[in-house]
Design a protein around this motif. Structure first.
Motif, mmCIF file in Angstrom:
data_model
loop_
_atom_site.group_PDB
_atom_site.id
_atom_site.type_symbol
_atom_site.label_atom_id
_atom_site.label_comp_id
_atom_site.label_asym_id
_atom_site.label_seq_id
_atom_site.Cartn_x
_atom_site.Cartn_y
_atom_site.Cartn_z
ATOM 1 N N ASN A 54 0.271 -1.097 -0.170
ATOM 2 C CA ASN A 54 0.167 -0.014 0.002
ATOM 3 C C ASN A 54 0.794 1.319 -0.206
ATOM 4 O O ASN A 54 0.575 2.093 -0.677
ATOM 5 N N ILE A 55 1.784 1.185 0.694
ATOM 6 C CA ILE A 55 2.860 2.772 0.959
ATOM 7 C C ILE A 55 3.609 2.711 0.313
ATOM 8 O O ILE A 55 4.617 4.156 -0.371
ATOM 9 N N LEU A 56 3.736 1.843 -0.733
ATOM 10 C CA LEU A 56 5.309 1.930 -1.774
ATOM 11 C C LEU A 56 4.848 3.117 -3.045
ATOM 12 O O LEU A 56 6.209 3.928 -3.631
ATOM 13 N N GLY A 57 3.650 2.893 -2.873
ATOM 14 C CA GLY A 57 3.767 3.393 -4.409
ATOM 15 C C GLY A 57 3.610 5.771 -3.908
ATOM 16 O O GLY A 57 3.402 5.998 -4.543
ATOM 17 N N ARG A 58 3.457 5.763 -2.288
ATOM 18 C CA ARG A 58 3.914 6.741 -2.059
ATOM 19 C C ARG A 58 5.394 7.636 -2.014
ATOM 20 O O ARG A 58 5.172 8.328 -1.940
ATOM 21 N N PHE A 59 5.811 6.193 -1.844
ATOM 22 C CA PHE A 59 7.548 6.941 -2.578
ATOM 23 C C PHE A 59 7.845 6.426 -3.789
ATOM 24 O O PHE A 59 9.181 5.844 -3.841
ATOM 25 N N PRO A 60 8.111 7.293 -4.348
ATOM 26 C CA PRO A 60 7.973 7.129 -5.781
ATOM 27 C C PRO A 60 9.460 6.888 -5.816
ATOM 28 O O PRO A 60 10.433 5.857 -6.583
ATOM 29 N N GLU A 165 10.560 15.609 -4.208
ATOM 30 C CA GLU A 165 11.044 14.527 -3.827
ATOM 31 C C GLU A 165 12.044 13.290 -4.196
ATOM 32 O O GLU A 165 12.694 12.633 -3.097
ATOM 33 N N TYR A 166 12.133 13.666 -5.731
ATOM 34 C CA TYR A 166 13.106 12.482 -6.217
ATOM 35 C C TYR A 166 13.676 13.279 -6.686
ATOM 36 O O TYR A 166 14.995 12.600 -7.239
ATOM 37 N N ARG A 167 14.307 14.646 -6.947
ATOM 38 C CA ARG A 167 14.663 15.589 -7.069
ATOM 39 C C ARG A 167 16.210 16.122 -5.643
ATOM 40 O O ARG A 167 16.075 15.612 -4.838
ATOM 41 N N ASP A 168 17.793 15.654 -6.423
ATOM 42 C CA ASP A 168 18.615 16.396 -5.775
ATOM 43 C C ASP A 168 18.797 17.441 -5.347
ATOM 44 O O ASP A 168 18.867 18.292 -5.897
ATOM 45 N N ARG A 260 17.783 19.162 6.139
ATOM 46 C CA ARG A 260 15.835 19.785 5.677
ATOM 47 C C ARG A 260 16.038 21.197 6.792
ATOM 48 O O ARG A 260 15.014 21.886 6.031
ATOM 49 N N LYS A 261 17.087 20.894 7.505
ATOM 50 C CA LYS A 261 16.386 21.384 8.758
ATOM 51 C C LYS A 261 16.667 23.231 8.472
ATOM 52 O O LYS A 261 16.259 24.108 8.870
ATOM 53 N N MET A 262 17.629 23.368 7.352
ATOM 54 C CA MET A 262 19.005 24.208 7.733
ATOM 55 C C MET A 262 17.878 25.205 5.593
ATOM 56 O O MET A 262 17.659 25.896 5.491
ATOM 57 N N TYR A 263 17.714 23.675 4.646
ATOM 58 C CA TYR A 263 17.151 24.039 3.579
ATOM 59 C C TYR A 263 16.080 23.870 3.501
ATOM 60 O O TYR A 263 15.930 22.625 3.967
ATOM 61 N N ARG A 269 15.846 12.007 -0.905
ATOM 62 C CA ARG A 269 16.934 10.860 -0.790
ATOM 63 C C ARG A 269 17.882 11.766 -0.380
ATOM 64 O O ARG A 269 17.445 11.967 0.789
ATOM 65 N N ASN A 270 19.530 11.476 -0.537
ATOM 66 C CA ASN A 270 20.294 11.871 0.348
ATOM 67 C C ASN A 270 20.062 13.369 0.610
ATOM 68 O O ASN A 270 19.987 13.889 -0.917
ATOM 69 N N PHE A 271 20.058 14.167 1.830
ATOM 70 C CA PHE A 271 20.478 15.128 1.958
ATOM 71 C C PHE A 271 20.478 15.560 3.287
ATOM 72 O O PHE A 271 20.161 16.105 4.397
#
Lengths: 429, 230
Positions: A54-60, A165-168, A260-263, A269-271
């Protein structure tokens, strides 16, 4: 089963932090981490599989597999869902992508525990936490019929993922000028090596209010207090180490930091970046107050926006460099891999990574007993520490690739001596 | 629920010895409870390369090449002419496979020396001239093998000083050059003399002595490591 409503690209490049992980991957080693949720009752395999579907579609961004290109590795979209597996005593053995339907993560269960193990090229701690919490939320909804009030940690499986969500995010926030600094080598504790597929795990559970009170007493944050404790523990080990190799190298801790707290970025993905905090033990023995003083003042300085951005931009510029782009992948892989094994993480003694307090929705909190966050085998360090907290408790999980639990023993003994009660669990190897 | 008497930490029921210090958990008053283990019994294994099979595969492949070349030779010239050289060269390659299966590097190196000498000896027999083998090739191969073995010993030592090991290897190069010069002179004129080797080996020896002396200064080594790193 939720469908991929939006069109995600057929293939995407690896984000900047992830480019190093496929190069350092080998038959025995891969950069991995694991997040666990221990529930109040035994896990039902079929419901867990249904929740995953069910959840995998939410996380492309998780629907990609690693492929090797001529110059760089990249990610290609795949369909289907990985099968839920039974857990093992030695988690985080490198994922065999052929066995795992080419996914870069796997969901395991044992007793009351749900565990998700990720290859670091896919996502970082924050992304992994959101995935695990969403999976657990969906599991609780299916098993107990509770409607979950979704928040920033537990996503609604039926909602749409945005393109961000899936961009660098590294490429987006890097500026023009960057600089990578020279770090001196750090003291490495040693021990008797374990076989390459064995990982020794010790979890320590501490009440958060007592820990917070102690940190407030010392005028620092929880992370700073624990980092100072870790530095003191490793200093103790270094002073007991009579070998010439100890030679008064600095004791340094690597503390990953969520960007993600700073920007403002919603990337899955990795940030994240890292800070290296330490003391120069060659100048003498540091007392706990002196260590706290160093950590309290050094950490905010190293975490300033300009310093962080210079490192991000430095790494992105390396990736953008024309000369580096032209080197074929099979040569790059051997160069990066040999540099990693020669130097690698020898710039710090150990890693302490803290995803912080998890804001559990009130409907989920009664069904979740414990959470866990652990890092896989490190190349150069003998151990690492992952930290996560929820339901009034903080969970420290140490993983080590040596037999001796000296760092853990001294660390928890120091906590107990400071008046903080600790409860211990291990994987009894 | 028990406490470790040594560390002072609380231990979950699944622990029967303290994972931090190994002290057994003793709770004489509590009944024998079957505690749920925290982790399963099953241990995941990683794939291992079977080196014996790999080396068998390589040897089989080399033997096929040998058979094919002998066959071609017989068909084309009705006798064994060039295929004998190929055959001995392939035997030499087969001996190199011991490096894959043998854990002991020095045993593999010894087999390597015997294989090299045997290859050169067989070539000298096949071609009919043996003087170059006995007075030039054999001592040269042996000297080079000694050099490789000494370097291997130096660099395999744990806790070695890289600079010191490199300086000794460099010094041995200068000795090897002198030996080479003497050998060539012996082969050509039968007399022992040194001509060009002094010009080559003296600077190398001086540089190696400088490296050796500086390898004792840890501060210098740290400075070099900081500047020359990738």
């Amino acid at each position: 089963m939720a469908e991929d409503k939006q069109k995600t690209p057929t293939w995407i490049k690896l984000d900047n932090a992830a480019t190093i992980y496929p190069a350092t991957m080998s038959r025995k080693y891969a950069a991995m981490f694991r997040m666990t949720a221990t529930l109040t009752e035994d896990v039902d395999r079929d419901i867990l599989q249904e929740a995953l579907d069910n959840i995998l579609g939410r996380f492309p961004s998780f629907r990609y597999s690693l492929k090797k290109g001529l110059f760089w590795c990249y990610l290609r979209r795949i369909e289907g869902t990985p099968k839920v597996q039974e857990d093992v005593r030695n988690p985080m053995v490198r994922i065999n992508f052929n066995d795992n339907s080419h996914f870069m993560f796997r969901v395991r269960y044992f007793g009351r525990r749900i565990a998700v193990e990720f290859f670091h090229a896919l996502t970082d701690g924050t992304g992994g936490l959101i995935f695990l919490m969403t999976l657990t939320g969906e599991y609780i909804r299916l098993k107990y019929g509770r409607e979950i009030s979704y928040n920033e940690v537990v996503f609604d499986p039926k909602s749409q993922a945005c393109e961000e969500e899936y961009r660098d995010a590294f490429q987006k926030y890097a500026r023009k000028v960057g600089g990578l600094d020279n770090e001196p080598l750090a003291y490495q504790p040693r021990g008797t090596a374990e076989s390459s597929h064995i990982l020794n795990i010790i979890t320590g559970i501490v009440p958060v209010d007592i820990l917070k009170a102690k940190s407030r007493e010392n005028g620092c944050t929880l992370t700073q207090f624990i980092v100072a404790m870790l530095i003191m523990t490793i200093q103790e080990l270094q002073e007991a180490d009579k070998s010439r190799r100890a030679r008064k190298r600095p004791v340094k801790i690597c503390v990953p930091m969520n960007l993600r707290k700073m920007y403002p970025s919603r990337t899955m993905r990795n940030f994240s970046t890292y800070l290296i905090i330490g003391i120069e033990t060659k100048y003498g023995h540091y007392s706990m107050d002196e260590i706290l003083n160093e950590v309290k003042h050094d950490m905010p300085l190293r975490a300033s926006e300009k310093v962080i951005n210079s490192r991000i931009t430095g790494n992105v510029n390396l990736e953008r460099s024309f000369l580096i782009k032209l080197i074929p992948m099979f040569i790059k892989k051997y160069i990066i891999s040999s540099i990693e094994s020669l130097k690698g993480a020898k710039y710090f003694s150990t890693t302490f990574t803290n995803v912080g307090l998890v804001n559990l929705p009130p409907e989920m909190a009664p069904y979740i007993d414990e959470l866990g966050f652990l890092l896989g085998r490190q190349r150069a360090n003998v151990n690492s520490c992952g930290c996560i907290s929820c339901n009034g408790k903080v969970f420290f999980t140490f993983t080590r690739k040596i037999k001796e639990p000296e760092i853990e023993r001294l660390f928890f003994r120091n906590l107990v001596e400071a008046g903080i009660p600790v409860e211990i669990e291990s994987n009894n190897n | 629920m028990s406490y470790c008497v040594n560390c002072g930490v609380k231990l979950k029921p699944s622990e029967d010895i303290c994972p931090l210090c190994g002290t057994p958990v003793v709770n004489p008053n509590a009944p024998k409870e079957t505690a749920v283990p925290a982790y399963p019994e099953k241990v995941e294994k990683i794939m291992h390369i079977n080196f014996k099979n790999l080396s068998k595969l390589i040897v089989d492949f080399l033997l096929i090449i040998a058979a094919v070349s002998i066959l071609c030779d017989l068909i084309m010239s009705h006798s064994l002419s060039w295929s004998r050289y190929v055959f001995f060269a392939l035997i030499y390659l087969c001996c190199q496979v011991t490096f894959i299966i043998n854990k002991n590097v020095y045993l593999s190196l010894a087999i390597d020396l015997l294989a090299t000498e045997f290859l050169l000896f067989s070539f000298s027999l096949l071609s009919g001239y043996t003087r170059w083998f006995t007075s030039l090739a054999m001592p040269l191969a042996a000297a080079f093998w000694v050099y490789v073995t000494v370097c291997t010993m130096l660099f395999r030592r744990k806790g070695r000083n890289n600079m010191r090991a490199a300086s000794i290897c460099l010094f041995l190069i200068s000795l090897f050059l002198i030996f080479l010069d003497i050998l060539i002179h012996c082969y050509q004129s039968g007399a022992v003399a040194i001509s060009w080797a002094l010009y080559a080996s003296l600077p190398i020896a001086i540089v190696s002595v400088i490296f050796f002396i500086s390898s004792f200064s840890h501060r210098l080594l740290d400075e070099i490591k900081q500047r020359i790193f990738l």
